[in-house]
Enzyme design. Structure first.
Site, PDB file in Angstrom:
ATOM      1  N   ASP A  85       0.873   4.882   1.977  1.00  0.00           N
ATOM      2  CA  ASP A  85       0.226   5.355   3.208  1.00  0.00           C
ATOM      3  C   ASP A  85      -0.877   6.366   2.936  1.00  0.00           C
ATOM      4  O   ASP A  85      -0.701   7.306   2.149  1.00  0.00           O
ATOM      5  CB  ASP A  85       1.267   5.988   4.143  1.00  0.00           C
ATOM      6  CG  ASP A  85       2.111   4.919   4.820  1.00  0.00           C
ATOM      7  OD1 ASP A  85       1.633   3.779   4.968  1.00  0.00           O
ATOM      8  OD2 ASP A  85       3.260   5.227   5.194  1.00  0.00           O
ATOM      9  N   HIS A 102       0.848  -1.196   0.000  1.00  0.00           N
ATOM     10  CA  HIS A 102       0.000   0.000   0.000  1.00  0.00           C
ATOM     11  C   HIS A 102       0.879   1.240   0.000  1.00  0.00           C
ATOM     12  O   HIS A 102       2.068   1.183   0.298  1.00  0.00           O
ATOM     13  CB  HIS A 102      -0.903   0.029   1.247  1.00  0.00           C
ATOM     14  CG  HIS A 102      -0.127   0.109   2.531  1.00  0.00           C
ATOM     15  ND1 HIS A 102       0.521  -0.991   3.080  1.00  0.00           N
ATOM     16  CD2 HIS A 102       0.130   1.149   3.367  1.00  0.00           C
ATOM     17  CE1 HIS A 102       1.137  -0.623   4.185  1.00  0.00           C
ATOM     18  NE2 HIS A 102       0.917   0.680   4.390  1.00  0.00           N
ATOM     19  N   ARG A 142       6.177   6.134  14.122  1.00  0.00           N
ATOM     20  CA  ARG A 142       6.014   6.656  12.772  1.00  0.00           C
ATOM     21  C   ARG A 142       5.644   8.122  12.796  1.00  0.00           C
ATOM     22  O   ARG A 142       4.874   8.560  13.651  1.00  0.00           O
ATOM     23  CB  ARG A 142       4.924   5.864  12.050  1.00  0.00           C
ATOM     24  CG  ARG A 142       5.009   6.077  10.559  1.00  0.00           C
ATOM     25  CD  ARG A 142       4.016   5.270   9.839  1.00  0.00           C
ATOM     26  NE  ARG A 142       3.029   6.179   9.302  1.00  0.00           N
ATOM     27  CZ  ARG A 142       2.047   5.805   8.528  1.00  0.00           C
ATOM     28  NH1 ARG A 142       1.887   4.538   8.235  1.00  0.00           N
ATOM     29  NH2 ARG A 142       1.206   6.682   8.062  1.00  0.00           N
ATOM     30  N   HIS A 183       4.597  -0.180   0.009  1.00  0.00           N
ATOM     31  CA  HIS A 183       5.362  -1.014   0.938  1.00  0.00           C
ATOM     32  C   HIS A 183       4.460  -2.034   1.606  1.00  0.00           C
ATOM     33  O   HIS A 183       3.243  -1.859   1.662  1.00  0.00           O
ATOM     34  CB  HIS A 183       6.092  -0.170   1.990  1.00  0.00           C
ATOM     35  CG  HIS A 183       5.185   0.700   2.807  1.00  0.00           C
ATOM     36  ND1 HIS A 183       4.654   1.878   2.329  1.00  0.00           N
ATOM     37  CD2 HIS A 183       4.701   0.562   4.073  1.00  0.00           C
ATOM     38  CE1 HIS A 183       3.890   2.433   3.273  1.00  0.00           C
ATOM     39  NE2 HIS A 183       3.900   1.647   4.336  1.00  0.00           N
TER      40      HIS A 183
HETATM   41  C1  SIN Z   1       3.258   0.493   7.521  1.00  0.00           C
HETATM   42  O1  SIN Z   1       2.654  -0.199   6.734  1.00  0.00           O
HETATM   43  O2  SIN Z   1       3.264   1.725   7.420  1.00  0.00           O
HETATM   44  C2  SIN Z   1       4.030  -0.169   8.627  1.00  0.00           C
HETATM   45  C3  SIN Z   1       5.340  -0.655   8.185  1.00  0.00           C
HETATM   46  C4  SIN Z   1       6.041  -1.438   9.254  1.00  0.00           C
HETATM   47  O3  SIN Z   1       5.503  -1.614  10.362  1.00  0.00           O
HETATM   48  O4  SIN Z   1       7.153  -1.888   8.990  1.00  0.00           O
END
Ligand code: SIN
Length: 281
Positions: free
Chosen positions: A118, A116, A269, A254
């Site tokens: 973000d 996806h 994050r 990702h």
């Molecule tokens: C995400 O999909 O933004 C999380 C990525 C992760 O936890 O490595």
């Protein structure tokens, strides 16, 4: 704690860029992100991000404020749309499988999260994201990126023509995270700075192509998902504690690998919001 042998003095000359050797991604070494960064270092990082789409910095020791400050060099850091527990620095969003007093301390658990970009379910999605590793599991939990610019470039001219003007609906599976209306974006977008085109669909959040029958939409999206996740477009980051990884969501997708529920993973994050609607490619 990250293993840092020498103090870093953050001069532009001490900054090194080491491409990952994969379809995208590069390490930047020689920079301490907890210290102020000069304009030439910030410009160097911005250029490297444009060229490599994902950057990682090892061995960082960052407070929440340091991470938000660093994120602010690339746009406005914002609070995530998903509600989280009360916390001191609201722009920090916790990703974790851990619980405290029976309540999750963060989002996303330990299952796989498929490809996806973000916040693509928002009318103005996130542009740049940064993820800081606080605790990582012994096995699993790596994050993989795909280069959607290279994937677009490799499409047959007939497919590029077919995709022109198409739009797709993006929606989050947690219903209350979505706007009250359906959000759609171009299937091919153009990066506002580099001008490069990329595929902007992914299996986690893209639901269907506007104006197509469910069968035709499913077939076309399936074909695009299979194409963009071919090994030649991928690169996987194996986390170490103290890594800060930043990525541009416009040319990339990702996914997060699953890991055992018995392991501990805590990531912090931050998200840049640039008041930007994805540009039609
Ligand atoms: C995400 O999909 O933004 C999380 C990525 C992760 O936890 O490595």
């Amino acid at each position: 704690m990250p293993d840092r042998k020498d103090p870093l003095n953050n001069s532009f000359d001490s900054m090194r860029l080491i491409p990952s050797g994969g379809a995208l991604g590069a390490e930047i070494s020689g920079i301490d992100l907890s210290l102020p960064l000069s304009d030439d270092i910030k410009d160097g990082i911005r250029k490297a991000l444009l060229d490599h789409c994902v950057l990682f910095f090892r061995g960082q020791e960052l407070s929440d404020e340091n991470q938000v400050q660093f994120t602010s060099y690339f746009g406005k850091p914002v609070q995530h749309v998903r509600k989280q527990r009360e916390r001191r620095v609201k722009e920090i969003f916790i990703i974790s499988n851990l619980t405290q007093n029976g309540e999750p301390i963060g989002a996303l658990g330990n299952d796989e999260i498929s490809f996806h970009s973000d916040l693509s379910y928002m009318p103005k999605p996130g542009t740049i994201s940064a993820l800081y590793a606080v605790e990582i599991p012994e096995v699993g939990g790596a994050t993989q990126w795909c280069n959607c610019q290279a994937a677009y470039e490799a499409l047959a001219p007939s497919m590029k023509g077919r995709l022109q003007g198409l739009r797709a609906v993006h929606r989050h599976y947690v219903e209350e995270q979505n706007p009250t209306y359906l959000v759609d974006h171009p299937v091919v977008i153009r990066h506002p700075e580099s001008g490069k085109k990329s595929l902007y669909v992914g299996p986690h959040l893209t639901k269907h192509i506007v104006g197509m029958s469910p069968e035709d939409s499913e077939e076309l999206l399936g074909e695009l998902f299979a194409h963009q996740t071919k090994p030649e477009f991928l690169w996987t980051h194996q986390w170490q504690v103290g890594d800060l990884v930043m990525w541009d969501n416009r040319p990339t997708m990702h996914r997060r690998e699953p890991f055992p529920a018995t392991e501990r993973r805590i990531m912090k994050r931050t998200q840049v919001f640039n008041d930007e609607v994805p540009v039609d490619g």
